[in-house]
Structure formats: C-alpha cells, structure tokens
Design an enzyme around this catalytic site. Structure first.
Site, mmCIF file in Angstrom:
data_model
loop_
_atom_site.group_PDB
_atom_site.id
_atom_site.type_symbol
_atom_site.label_atom_id
_atom_site.label_comp_id
_atom_site.label_asym_id
_atom_site.label_seq_id
_atom_site.Cartn_x
_atom_site.Cartn_y
_atom_site.Cartn_z
ATOM 1 N N HIS A 115 25.974 23.812 11.163
ATOM 2 C CA HIS A 115 26.728 22.918 10.570
ATOM 3 C C HIS A 115 26.503 23.565 8.850
ATOM 4 O O HIS A 115 26.275 24.743 8.399
ATOM 5 C CB HIS A 115 25.512 21.875 10.344
ATOM 6 C CG HIS A 115 25.675 21.041 8.889
ATOM 7 N ND1 HIS A 115 25.133 21.091 7.947
ATOM 8 C CD2 HIS A 115 26.811 19.910 9.157
ATOM 9 C CE1 HIS A 115 25.457 19.442 8.091
ATOM 10 N NE2 HIS A 115 26.498 19.209 8.551
ATOM 11 N N HIS A 158 47.332 26.081 -2.615
ATOM 12 C CA HIS A 158 47.312 26.675 -1.665
ATOM 13 C C HIS A 158 46.573 27.658 -2.077
ATOM 14 O O HIS A 158 45.613 28.461 -1.217
ATOM 15 C CB HIS A 158 48.322 27.337 -2.011
ATOM 16 C CG HIS A 158 48.888 27.834 -1.050
ATOM 17 N ND1 HIS A 158 48.031 27.143 0.999
ATOM 18 C CD2 HIS A 158 49.530 28.806 -0.978
ATOM 19 C CE1 HIS A 158 49.073 28.578 1.976
ATOM 20 N NE2 HIS A 158 49.734 29.439 1.017
#
Length: 132
Positions: free
Chosen positions: A20, A99
């Site tokens: 997870h 980015h």
C-alpha cells in the site's frame, strides 16, 4: 507457461511486491531514470510499445489508489490529460505536479517501466492501493 497477466517477469515481480502506497512509474522513452531505481525497459522502437498500451496492461493487474502526472501535459499532451481525467472518473485520485517535481518523486518508486513512447509528458507515477 503463464496464461494471464504480465508475461514480462520483471513487471510481474515488481507488481507482486508492491505494498500500500508504494509507487511505480510508467515513462516515455525520454524520462531520466533516477540512480538506484530499477528500470524495466520494454522499449523496442520509437513509439513501441506506447505509453497507453503499457498503462492499460499494468492497470489491468494493479490496484492504483493515486496517479501523479506532470502539469505540463495540460498544454503539451491532450491524450495524457484525457487519460488522467478517465482515471479520476474511475475513482483514482489524480495529482498534477511540475515536471521537475515529478522527476524528483520518481526517486521513491520501486521501478520505472520505460516504454517506447515519444510524445511529451507521457509519464505517470502510480501509487498502490489495497484490494480489500
């Protein structure tokens, strides 16, 4: 011989080891791979396999809870933006980051799957959900 799921043993192994919130990156052929992060290079030629082919294959075998895209896709890659919206509609939390931030976050990934994609900002960081 394996009948369903990923035939690529490295992708199958990484997905099987995900817990997870762990993350995996699906990247175009130009994204720099951070030092120390495993690179599973499935690229054959420019455009093959494409980003969406690999993304669809991974998502068929992986429970994604969150997806991170570069915000620059908003102005440079309408197809990636459309897929991000589709993921959000499928109840995957979608986040957009610059980015440069995206590239830094790739350092935390279990692996980067490098595709042959050659369109700008065709990259995603997928965070593992749970299946129960």
């Amino acid at each position: 011989m394996k009948k369903h799921g990923h035939l690529n043993r490295d992708i199958a192994r990484v997905l099987a080891n995900m817990g997870h919130t762990d993350s995996i990156v699906i990247a175009d052929c130009g994204l720099p791979i951070p030092e120390g992060v495993e690179c599973i290079d499935v690229s054959l030629t420019l455009g093959v396999p494409g980003f969406f082919d690999v993304l669809d294959s991974v998502l068929a075998d992986f429970k994604a809870e969150r997806a991170v895209f570069a915000s620059e896709a908003q102005t440079h890659n309408a197809a990636v933006v459309a897929r991000a919206r589709a993921l959000a509609a499928a109840e995957v939390a979608v986040e957009e980051v610059p980015h440069e931030t995206f590239k830094r976050r790739c350092r935390e990934a279990k692996a980067v799957i490098r595709t042959g994609e050659c369109s700008p900002y065709a990259n995603v960081i997928l965070h593992s959900g749970v299946i129960f």
